[in-house]
Design an enzyme around this catalytic site. Structure first.
Site, mmCIF file in Angstrom:
data_model
loop_
_atom_site.group_PDB
_atom_site.id
_atom_site.type_symbol
_atom_site.label_atom_id
_atom_site.label_comp_id
_atom_site.label_asym_id
_atom_site.label_seq_id
_atom_site.Cartn_x
_atom_site.Cartn_y
_atom_site.Cartn_z
ATOM 1 N N LEU A 43 -21.307 -7.402 13.132
ATOM 2 C CA LEU A 43 -20.324 -8.310 12.553
ATOM 3 C C LEU A 43 -19.912 -9.400 13.539
ATOM 4 O O LEU A 43 -19.696 -10.553 13.151
ATOM 5 C CB LEU A 43 -19.101 -7.521 12.093
ATOM 6 C CG LEU A 43 -19.338 -6.605 10.881
ATOM 7 C CD1 LEU A 43 -18.223 -5.572 10.761
ATOM 8 C CD2 LEU A 43 -19.449 -7.422 9.600
ATOM 9 N N ARG A 47 -20.125 -13.401 13.068
ATOM 10 C CA ARG A 47 -18.946 -14.254 13.265
ATOM 11 C C ARG A 47 -19.235 -15.366 14.263
ATOM 12 O O ARG A 47 -18.844 -16.527 14.063
ATOM 13 C CB ARG A 47 -17.780 -13.383 13.753
ATOM 14 C CG ARG A 47 -16.445 -14.109 13.828
ATOM 15 C CD ARG A 47 -15.311 -13.115 14.010
ATOM 16 N NE ARG A 47 -14.030 -13.792 13.992
ATOM 17 C CZ ARG A 47 -13.281 -14.002 15.061
ATOM 18 N NH1 ARG A 47 -13.694 -13.580 16.251
ATOM 19 N NH2 ARG A 47 -12.121 -14.609 14.970
ATOM 20 N N LYS A 67 -11.405 8.236 14.534
ATOM 21 C CA LYS A 67 -10.426 9.274 14.218
ATOM 22 C C LYS A 67 -10.189 10.179 15.416
ATOM 23 O O LYS A 67 -11.122 10.523 16.140
ATOM 24 C CB LYS A 67 -10.951 10.135 13.058
ATOM 25 C CG LYS A 67 -10.149 10.011 11.772
ATOM 26 C CD LYS A 67 -10.621 11.008 10.748
ATOM 27 C CE LYS A 67 -10.347 10.556 9.334
ATOM 28 N NZ LYS A 67 -9.053 9.966 9.113
ATOM 29 N N ARG A 131 -16.988 1.451 -2.836
ATOM 30 C CA ARG A 131 -15.815 1.568 -3.704
ATOM 31 C C ARG A 131 -15.110 0.212 -3.713
ATOM 32 O O ARG A 131 -14.587 -0.220 -2.695
ATOM 33 C CB ARG A 131 -14.879 2.668 -3.196
ATOM 34 C CG ARG A 131 -15.396 4.085 -3.442
ATOM 35 C CD ARG A 131 -14.595 5.108 -2.677
ATOM 36 N NE ARG A 131 -14.906 5.055 -1.245
ATOM 37 C CZ ARG A 131 -14.221 5.716 -0.317
ATOM 38 N NH1 ARG A 131 -13.179 6.451 -0.657
ATOM 39 N NH2 ARG A 131 -14.560 5.603 0.956
ATOM 40 N N LYS A 138 -6.438 0.188 -6.834
ATOM 41 C CA LYS A 138 -5.812 1.506 -6.980
ATOM 42 C C LYS A 138 -4.501 1.358 -7.758
ATOM 43 O O LYS A 138 -3.968 0.259 -7.908
ATOM 44 C CB LYS A 138 -5.536 2.117 -5.607
ATOM 45 C CG LYS A 138 -6.790 2.565 -4.871
ATOM 46 C CD LYS A 138 -6.406 3.299 -3.590
ATOM 47 C CE LYS A 138 -7.630 3.838 -2.866
ATOM 48 N NZ LYS A 138 -7.266 4.603 -1.640
ATOM 49 N N GLU A 165 -17.448 3.901 7.933
ATOM 50 C CA GLU A 165 -16.751 3.316 6.793
ATOM 51 C C GLU A 165 -16.327 1.899 7.152
ATOM 52 O O GLU A 165 -15.624 1.683 8.138
ATOM 53 C CB GLU A 165 -15.522 4.129 6.408
ATOM 54 C CG GLU A 165 -14.836 3.578 5.165
ATOM 55 C CD GLU A 165 -13.549 4.295 4.813
ATOM 56 O OE1 GLU A 165 -13.516 4.989 3.794
ATOM 57 O OE2 GLU A 165 -12.568 4.165 5.584
ATOM 58 N N GLU A 180 2.315 -1.339 3.593
ATOM 59 C CA GLU A 180 2.315 -0.063 2.874
ATOM 60 C C GLU A 180 2.200 1.108 3.849
ATOM 61 O O GLU A 180 2.889 2.119 3.719
ATOM 62 C CB GLU A 180 1.156 -0.030 1.872
ATOM 63 C CG GLU A 180 1.198 1.175 0.938
ATOM 64 C CD GLU A 180 -0.120 1.897 0.841
ATOM 65 O OE1 GLU A 180 -0.309 2.641 -0.128
ATOM 66 O OE2 GLU A 180 -0.948 1.760 1.754
ATOM 67 N N HIS A 181 1.331 0.967 4.854
ATOM 68 C CA HIS A 181 1.136 2.025 5.847
ATOM 69 C C HIS A 181 2.429 2.300 6.615
ATOM 70 O O HIS A 181 2.799 3.459 6.828
ATOM 71 C CB HIS A 181 0.028 1.632 6.821
ATOM 72 C CG HIS A 181 -0.188 2.627 7.920
ATOM 73 N ND1 HIS A 181 -0.848 3.821 7.723
ATOM 74 C CD2 HIS A 181 0.191 2.617 9.226
ATOM 75 C CE1 HIS A 181 -0.875 4.504 8.853
ATOM 76 N NE2 HIS A 181 -0.260 3.788 9.782
#
Length: 253
Positions: A43, A47, A67, A131, A138, A165, A180-181
Site C-alpha cells: 500500500l 501511495r 493483536k 464484507r 451494519k 484483514e 464509536e470505539h
C-alpha cells in the site's frame, strides 16, 4: 528504527494457558507481523506512486496493528475456543482471522474500491473474504470495506501463507468509527440508548457528507455527476448489489 533493530516480539501467555508453546506462539505472531508489514509495504508503494506520478492520490494514510495475546485469548473465547483446553495452532489459525490488521483511509468512496482493486489485483495477494459494509452498512451505521487477504511470507523454513484483514474506509467513516470505539470503551459496551441514537444519526450524516464530497470530486474532475439512484442508495444505506459497487469503481478509473 529498522526492522532488524527492533526488539524481539514479546509473547507472554497466561499461566493457565494450555495451547501451543510460547515459542510456537512467538513464531505464529511473528508470521502475522511479517504478513501485515508485507501488505503495508504494498500500500505504501501505491501511495508513493500516486504521490509522484499521478494528479490524485486515493490513499490518505495507512495504519496497522497486531493483536496482543490478551486480545487473542478474548477473541478465542468469543469464538468458543477454550484456551484452557489446549487449542491447536490449526484451530487458532482457522477461527481467528483478524490477528494482523491494516487500515487504509481514503478521501472518497470511489477511492476505497479503487485501492481495493489495485491491492487485490497483485499476483501474490489472494482474496479469501470480502464484507462490504459501505453498500450494506451494519445496523449501528458502521461503514467500511473489509477484505481478508492472504499473502506469502518467506521464512528460513519456507513459505508461510498469512491472513491479513484490510479495512478500507473514507475519512468520514474513520472519524465515526474512532468515535464509536471511544464511546463503547468508555461505557464498557453498555452504551446508553440516547448515545446509540446519536451515533446512528452521526453515521447517516457522515454518509451524506461522503456522497456530497464524491459529487464535488467528480465535478472537479469533469465527470458526469453521480446518478440519482446511486446517490439515493448511498445516502439510504441501501445496496449490497454489484451494480452499486461497479458504479463507484467506474468513477475511480
Amino acid at each position: 528504527m529498522t526492522p532488524a533493530d527492533e526488539p524481539p516480539l514479546a509473547v507472554v501467555v497466561p499461566e493457565w494457558w494450555r495451547g501451543p508453546s510460547p515459542e510456537d506462539m512467538r513464531r505464529f505472531m511473528l508470521e502475522h507481523r511479517f504478513g501485515m508489514e508485507e501488505v503495508v509495504t504494498k500500500l505504501s508503494i501505491l501511495r508513493e506512486e500516486f504521490a509522484h506520478l499521478h494528479t490524485d492520490n486515493p490513499i490518505e494514510h495507512v495504519s496497522s496493528r497486531l493483536k496482543s495475546i490478551p486480545s487473542l485469548v478474548e477473541k478465542m473465547q468469543r469464538k468458543g475456543i477454550a484456551a484452557e483446553s489446549g487449542p491447536s495452532m490449526t484451530q487458532i489459525r482457522e477461527r481467528v482471522t483478524d490477528i494482523a490488521g491494516v487500515r487504509v483511509v481514503c478521501s472518497f468512496v470511489s477511492d476505497v474500491y479503487h485501492v481495493f482493486d489495485l491491492l487485490t489485483a497483485q499476483s501474490d495477494v489472494t482474496v479469501r473474504e470480502v464484507r462490504d459494509y459501505i453498500t450494506a452498512p451494519k445496523g449501528n451505521g458502521y461503514r467500511s470495506l473489509h477484505a481478508l487477504v492472504e499473502v506469502p511470507v518467506f521464512l528460513s523454513a519456507g513459505q508461510v501463507p498469512v491472513l491479513v484483514e484490510v479495512q478500507l474506509r473514507t475519512i468520514a467513516m474513520d472519524f465515526w468509527a474512532s468515535l464509536e470505539h471511544k464511546i463503547y470503551y468508555k461505557y464498557r459496551r453498555e452504551v446508553p440508548g440516547d448515545l446509540l441514537d446519536g451515533l446512528h444519526q452521526a453515521a447517516d450524516t457522515a454518509a451524506s457528507l461522503d456522497t456530497t464530497m464524491e459529487g464535488l470530486h467528480q465535478e472537479i474532475r469533469g465527470l458526469e455527476p453521480l446518478p440519482a439512484e446511486v446517490v439515493a442508495r448511498l445516502q439510504g444505506g441501501q445496496g449490497g448489489d454489484e451494480a452499486l459497487r461497479d458504479a463507484l469503481k467506474h468513477l475511480a478509473d
